[in-house]
Structure formats: C-alpha cells, structure tokens
Design an enzyme around this catalytic site. Structure first.
Site, PDB file in Angstrom:
ATOM      1  N   ASN A  75     -61.550  84.754  80.758  1.00 61.41           N
ATOM      2  CA  ASN A  75     -61.832  83.919  81.927  1.00 61.41           C
ATOM      3  C   ASN A  75     -62.788  84.576  82.981  1.00 61.41           C
ATOM      4  OD1 ASN A  75     -59.377  81.654  81.808  1.00 61.41           O
ATOM      5  ND2 ASN A  75     -58.600  83.824  81.371  1.00 61.41           N
ATOM      6  N   ARG A 104     -47.541  86.875  80.951  1.00 58.81           N
ATOM      7  CA  ARG A 104     -46.902  85.508  81.115  1.00 58.81           C
ATOM      8  C   ARG A 104     -46.305  85.098  79.844  1.00 58.81           C
ATOM      9  NH1 ARG A 104     -52.343  81.979  82.029  1.00 58.81           N
ATOM     10  NH2 ARG A 104     -52.707  83.389  80.440  1.00 58.81           N
ATOM     11  N   GLU A 148     -58.897  83.951  75.249  1.00 55.56           N
ATOM     12  CA  GLU A 148     -59.863  83.513  75.702  1.00 55.56           C
ATOM     13  C   GLU A 148     -60.387  84.614  76.827  1.00 55.56           C
ATOM     14  OE1 GLU A 148     -59.878  80.146  78.559  1.00 55.56           O
ATOM     15  OE2 GLU A 148     -58.037  80.715  79.328  1.00 55.56           O
ATOM     16  N   SER A 174     -56.703  83.906  87.776  1.00 57.80           N
ATOM     17  CA  SER A 174     -55.567  84.121  88.685  1.00 57.80           C
ATOM     18  C   SER A 174     -54.390  85.195  88.425  1.00 57.80           C
ATOM     19  CB  SER A 174     -55.083  82.751  89.068  1.00 57.80           C
ATOM     20  OG  SER A 174     -54.557  82.103  87.839  1.00 57.80           O
ATOM     21  N   GLU A 181     -60.646  74.131  81.054  1.00 59.82           N
ATOM     22  CA  GLU A 181     -60.007  75.444  81.680  1.00 59.82           C
ATOM     23  C   GLU A 181     -58.887  74.703  82.331  1.00 59.82           C
ATOM     24  OE1 GLU A 181     -60.848  78.471  81.105  1.00 59.82           O
ATOM     25  OE2 GLU A 181     -62.903  77.995  79.908  1.00 59.82           O
ATOM     26  N   GLY A 182     -57.955  75.656  82.331  1.00 59.61           N
ATOM     27  CA  GLY A 182     -56.713  75.371  83.428  1.00 59.61           C
ATOM     28  C   GLY A 182     -55.429  75.015  82.660  1.00 59.61           C
ATOM     29  N   LYS A 212     -65.876  78.274  75.833  1.00 60.84           N
ATOM     30  CA  LYS A 212     -65.278  78.627  74.747  1.00 60.84           C
ATOM     31  C   LYS A 212     -66.204  78.447  73.606  1.00 60.84           C
ATOM     32  CE  LYS A 212     -60.380  77.478  76.290  1.00 60.84           C
ATOM     33  NZ  LYS A 212     -60.718  77.477  77.777  1.00 60.84           N
ATOM     34  N   LYS A 220     -60.029  73.120  70.451  1.00 58.76           N
ATOM     35  CA  LYS A 220     -60.315  73.501  72.040  1.00 58.76           C
ATOM     36  C   LYS A 220     -61.559  72.732  72.377  1.00 58.76           C
ATOM     37  CE  LYS A 220     -58.111  77.780  72.370  1.00 58.76           C
ATOM     38  NZ  LYS A 220     -58.106  79.072  72.713  1.00 58.76           N
ATOM     39  N   ARG A 260     -60.521  88.045  83.349  1.00 60.84           N
ATOM     40  CA  ARG A 260     -59.237  88.519  82.734  1.00 60.84           C
ATOM     41  C   ARG A 260     -59.491  88.001  81.209  1.00 60.84           C
ATOM     42  NH1 ARG A 260     -55.078  84.766  84.672  1.00 60.84           N
ATOM     43  NH2 ARG A 260     -55.263  83.889  82.526  1.00 60.84           N
TER      44      ARG A 260
HETATM   45  P1  ADP Z   1     -57.153  77.299  78.979  1.00 58.29           P
HETATM   46  O1  ADP Z   1     -58.630  77.520  79.422  1.00 58.29           O
HETATM   47  O2  ADP Z   1     -56.555  75.931  79.370  1.00 58.29           O
HETATM   48  O3  ADP Z   1     -56.274  78.303  79.813  1.00 58.29           O
HETATM   49  P2  ADP Z   1     -56.525  78.565  76.538  1.00 58.29           P
HETATM   50  O4  ADP Z   1     -57.713  78.805  75.399  1.00 58.29           O
HETATM   51  O5  ADP Z   1     -56.308  80.050  77.421  1.00 58.29           O
HETATM   52  O6  ADP Z   1     -57.293  77.665  77.540  1.00 58.29           O
HETATM   53  O7  ADP Z   1     -55.361  77.873  75.949  1.00 58.29           O
HETATM   54  C1  ADP Z   1     -54.441  77.583  76.700  1.00 58.29           C
HETATM   55  C2  ADP Z   1     -53.123  77.961  76.085  1.00 58.29           C
HETATM   56  O8  ADP Z   1     -52.976  77.509  74.912  1.00 58.29           O
HETATM   57  C3  ADP Z   1     -53.020  79.575  76.070  1.00 58.29           C
HETATM   58  O9  ADP Z   1     -52.331  79.943  77.219  1.00 58.29           O
HETATM   59  C4  ADP Z   1     -51.990  79.718  74.908  1.00 58.29           C
HETATM   60  O10 ADP Z   1     -50.753  79.555  75.108  1.00 58.29           O
HETATM   61  C5  ADP Z   1     -52.333  78.441  73.983  1.00 58.29           C
HETATM   62  N1  ADP Z   1     -53.439  78.838  73.038  1.00 58.29           N
HETATM   63  C6  ADP Z   1     -54.540  78.961  73.316  1.00 58.29           C
HETATM   64  N2  ADP Z   1     -55.149  79.300  72.026  1.00 58.29           N
HETATM   65  C7  ADP Z   1     -54.258  79.616  71.089  1.00 58.29           C
HETATM   66  C8  ADP Z   1     -54.217  80.120  69.839  1.00 58.29           C
HETATM   67  N3  ADP Z   1     -55.624  80.406  69.321  1.00 58.29           N
HETATM   68  N4  ADP Z   1     -53.139  80.507  69.277  1.00 58.29           N
HETATM   69  C9  ADP Z   1     -51.896  80.190  69.912  1.00 58.29           C
HETATM   70  N5  ADP Z   1     -51.806  79.525  71.100  1.00 58.29           N
HETATM   71  C10 ADP Z   1     -52.825  79.313  71.876  1.00 58.29           C
HETATM   72 MG    MG Z   2     -56.140  80.641  79.348  1.00 54.43          MG
END
Ligand code: ADP
Ligand code: MG
Length: 447
Positions: free
Chosen positions: A118, A423, A116, A123, A341-342, A278, A337, A97
């Site tokens: 996944n 979402r 990102e 899910s 994950e999660g 990442k 970051k 995803r």
């Molecule tokens: P995870 O693996 O924990 O899901 P993500 O990279 O998807 O990590 O980041 C988690 C959440 O943080 C995302 O769902 C988003 O809401 C927010 N986020 C992540 N990266 C960004 C970004 N570059 N700009 C704005 N919000 C972000």
């Molecule tokens: Mg995410």
C-alpha cells in the site's frame, strides 16, 4: 436538564464512538518470518521509489490496464500531465505498508508471501501503536505474565510522523501546515489522530481538510505554493482519494490535479500512487524485472522475490490465455484482483469462473490480475467486535510492515522500517480489512 444532556451524550456516544475491534489474545507468529518481513522493508521502499521515477516502466506496465480501467486511466493522465509540466517539488515522502500472509507448507514451515503493498493511505499505524498494551494487560489478567512480557513494542505512529516531519522541515516554512486530506465522515479518525499528535509534539501544525475544502478554498500562487483556506500547505498527506467514489465530481479531480502540480510535498505523489497498483505488482513478478531496478544487487532481488506469490497476467495474448485456462481449471487456488483498494473487491472461488467466462475473450480481462491464493494455518482466537457474539473462531492473520522514506532530489534522506501491524479475521471471510468490519487488530507473539 443535566439528565437530559447526559442522555443526549450517551446517544451520541453510542452512535458514533466505539472501540477498535481486537483479538482477545495475541497470535503466534514464527520469529524467522517476522524478521524476514522487517528486513525486506527498506528494499521495498527503494523499489517503490525507483518505480515512481521510471515513467517508461509505468507506462509499459500499465498500458493494458489503463485502456480498460477508467479510474487507473484517470490517475495515469494526471501522472502524464505532471511529467509534461515538470515536477515542481523534488522532496518525496513515502509511507508504505507491505502486507503478507504466511503460506503453510507441507513440511510444517510457513513462508512469507506478500499480499500487496500500500503506497496510498496505508492505515492502522496509529492504532497499532496502542495494541501492545491491550494484550499485555489481558495476558497479565489471565495470569500469563511471561507471555505478556513477550509482546513486542510497536510505534509506527512515531515513525510515520518522523518521516512527515522530515519532509515538512525540508520544505522549509514554519508557518506551513501538514494537511491530512480526509473523507467527509471518517470512521477511522483516531488512527490518524495519533500521527497528528506526534506531529504537534514536534510543533508541526496539522489541519484536516476534505476534497471539498480544497475545491472551494484551495489555490496555487505564482510559485505554485499550495494555499487552503489562507494557509500554506507544506505536506499533503492523502488519507482519501484511492477509490473511484472518492472523486464524485470533476471538481474533485481538479483538486487532485492542483495538489499534484503544487510545490507541496505529496504523500504519495501521483507516480508513487501508481507504483502501488496491483498491475505493477504483477509485472514486478515477471522474470528479469526486479533485476532492472537493482542491476548490481542480486541479494536484494532475491530477498524481495522470495516474498512474491505467483502472479499472472491477463493481458491479451497466449500468456494471458494460459492464465484464464489455469484459473478456470482450479478457481479455488487463486484470487482474481481488479485495480481497487480498500477491501472487498477481490473475487474468489466459483465467482472467478463467472467473471472470467464473461470477459475472457475481451480486453476487459486486462483490468484484473490473477494471484495464487495463500493458505495460512488457522489459529483459534476470539474476535472482540462491537455487537458481535463472543465466540471462538478459526482465524487467519495478515502481517503488515510499515516503511517510510524521504528523498530530496537524488539524496535519500531517510529509509526506515518503522513498525508492524497484525490483523486477524475469521477464516470464513476470504476478504476484507479492519475498516471493512471483517478483520480486527492483533499483536504477533513470536515463537
Ligand atoms: P485491498 O487493496 O482491497 O486491501 P488486497 O490485495 O490486500 O486488496 O486483498 C484484500 C484481502 O483479501 C486481504 O487483506 C486478504 O485477506 C485477502 N487476500 C488478498 N490476496 C490474497 C491471496 N493471494 N491469498 C489469500 N487471501 C488474499
Ligand atoms: Mg490490502
């Protein structure tokens, strides 16, 4: 006695069962960007698959990270061991995803930026197969028939199951099961159930097992076929195993290694798991890297690269030093970051300065990457969540696109985009998904 029983059931239901949270109304999404996200998905599938087959790339990309991040390091060691022993299964199953936010531009247009990808336990393919009908119903009741008819069909559960079914079929044993490797207590069980039901519809047996079950009752026979509790496993579909706390003991790591070594099709296999880190995402954004994976397809490179936000290395050296200085000067423009994950792991705003001040002189900083913060336009909506007050909030949305692929040796048997997920969360929260209790399920209303 009946009253007592009913009371018990009510207590049981109250404690354990609740609806998945959702928005009252669908969220407007520009059609062009939505279609752009769908169109690039099969290329992302190919990219993930190519990375997973490129041990030199993975080793170089992850070298600085695995030196300081124990969890990624441990996964990497399993990957190396499998390479040394030779992969026992040539069938590869990927369920991805890719997540995006729409960055608001000064000219009023928005641009699709990947958050990102996944590759492990992506899910909400199950639940998002049900949300279109929820919004259709609400809109009809609100007297907005025309909008209700514009809610898109969406059935990722069927598409994900189609790919799992193909891998099961290629494995070629009617008795063998698809094993969902799940958590001890799984709050998101219904999301998984929809995929299980789609498999049962095709007469494919599924089993839900935990790491403990595999530790206690799992084994490989002389042909490396995986048996758990006496049953042969054709496909291991990991819905658990992406966080350090999912591996509380050595036994759990041994179970992961045993599954990786086995003849079962792993979704994902260890190298595809690493392709979803990442750090790999950041390395892909460096000039010339995508070109190596698609040497004769400049249009594919361009299509993928158009979705990249700014991603910056924190490796030791002048480039990493520049990243540190940039982040310290304007922390609100970035997200820091770690390799987790999660949800709930990222670092924002002034906390970026605190963390970077602590690690900026040491290799510890290489456990992180830095990313441009995406600023989507807020939209007002009502988030319907158990026990939360009913109120209108400013909301931000994240679009996910599901992609599946199956490869057998050199033959790509399937490579499809199979649906989407929207979402939405209150703009007060910078991080966190649906499972973390922050975001809720939504539908795009194309405009
Ligand atoms: P995870 O693996 O924990 O899901 P993500 O990279 O998807 O990590 O980041 C988690 C959440 O943080 C995302 O769902 C988003 O809401 C927010 N986020 C992540 N990266 C960004 C970004 N570059 N700009 C704005 N919000 C972000
Ligand atoms: Mg995410």
């Amino acid at each position: 006695r009946v009253t007592k029983w009913l009371q018990d059931q009510r207590v049981f239901l109250k404690n354990l069962v609740t609806y998945a949270p959702f928005t009252l109304f669908p969220t407007p999404v520009p059609k062009a960007v939505f279609l752009q996200a769908l169109a690039v998905q099969t290329h992302y599938n190919t990219l993930v698959d190519k990375i997973s087959q490129d041990p030199d790339f993975l080793e170089e990309a992850l070298a600085s990270t695995i030196a300081v991040d124990d969890f990624t390091g441990r996964l990497f060691r399993i990957h190396q061991q499998i390479l040394k022993e030779g992969r026992s299964q040539s069938i590869v199953l990927g369920l991805n995803r890719s997540d995006y936010m729409l960055d608001q531009r000064n000219n009023g247009l928005s641009s699709l930026k990947q958050i990102e990808i996944n590759t492990f336990a992506a899910s909400f393919g199950g639940l998002s197969s049900r949300t279109p009908d929820v919004h259709r119903q609400i809109l009809k009741m609100a007297g907005r028939l025309e909008e209700s008819q514009r809610i898109l069909d969406n059935d990722p559960a069927a598409g994900l199951a189609r790919a799992v079914a193909k891998a099961w079929e290629l494995y070629g044993s009617e008795r063998a099961v698809v094993m969902f490797l799940v958590e001890e207590s799984q709050r998101n069980i219904f999301d998984q159930r929809y995929i299980e039901y789609e498999l049962w519809k095709r007469n494919i047996p599924t089993k839900r097992k935990r790491f403990d079950d595999v530790c206690e009752k799992g084994s490989l026979d002389q042909d490396k076929r995986l048996f758990v509790d006496g049953q042969e496993v054709a496909v291991v579909y990991f819905r658990n195993g992406y966080m350090p706390q999912n591996y509380p003991s050595e036994k759990t790591w041994e179970a992961r290694l045993m599954m990786e070594r086995s003849l079962a099709v792993k979704c994902p296999d260890i190298s595809t798991h690493l392709a979803g880190t990442k750090k790999v995402q950041q390395v892909l954004a460096k000039p010339g890297v995508l070109e190596k994976f698609f040497p004769d397809k400049p249009q594919v490179v361009e299509q993928i690269r158009a979705t990249f936000a700014g991603l910056y290395t924190l490796d030791i050296g002048p480039e990493g030093d520049k990243t540190v200085a940039m982040a310290l000067a304007a922390p609100d423009q970035f997200v820091l970051k770690p390799q987790r994950e999660g949800g709930g792991n990222n670092i924002y705003g002034s906390e970026i300065c605190q963390v970077l001040q602590g690690v900026k002189e040491s290799t510890e900083r290489t456990a992180y990457i830095l990313m441009d913060k995406i600023h989507p336009a807020p939209v007002q909506n009502c988030l319907l969540r158990r026990d939360a007050p009913l109120q209108i909030s400013n909301c931000l949305s994240e679009l996910g696109v599901f992609g599946v692929y199956v490869r057998q040796g050199k033959d790509t048997v399937m490579n499809d985009c199979v649906g989407h997920l929207l979402r939405t969360k209150s703009s007060e929260h910078s991080d966190g998904g649906v499972a973390a209790g922050v975001a809720v399920l939504d539908n795009p209303l194309l405009v």
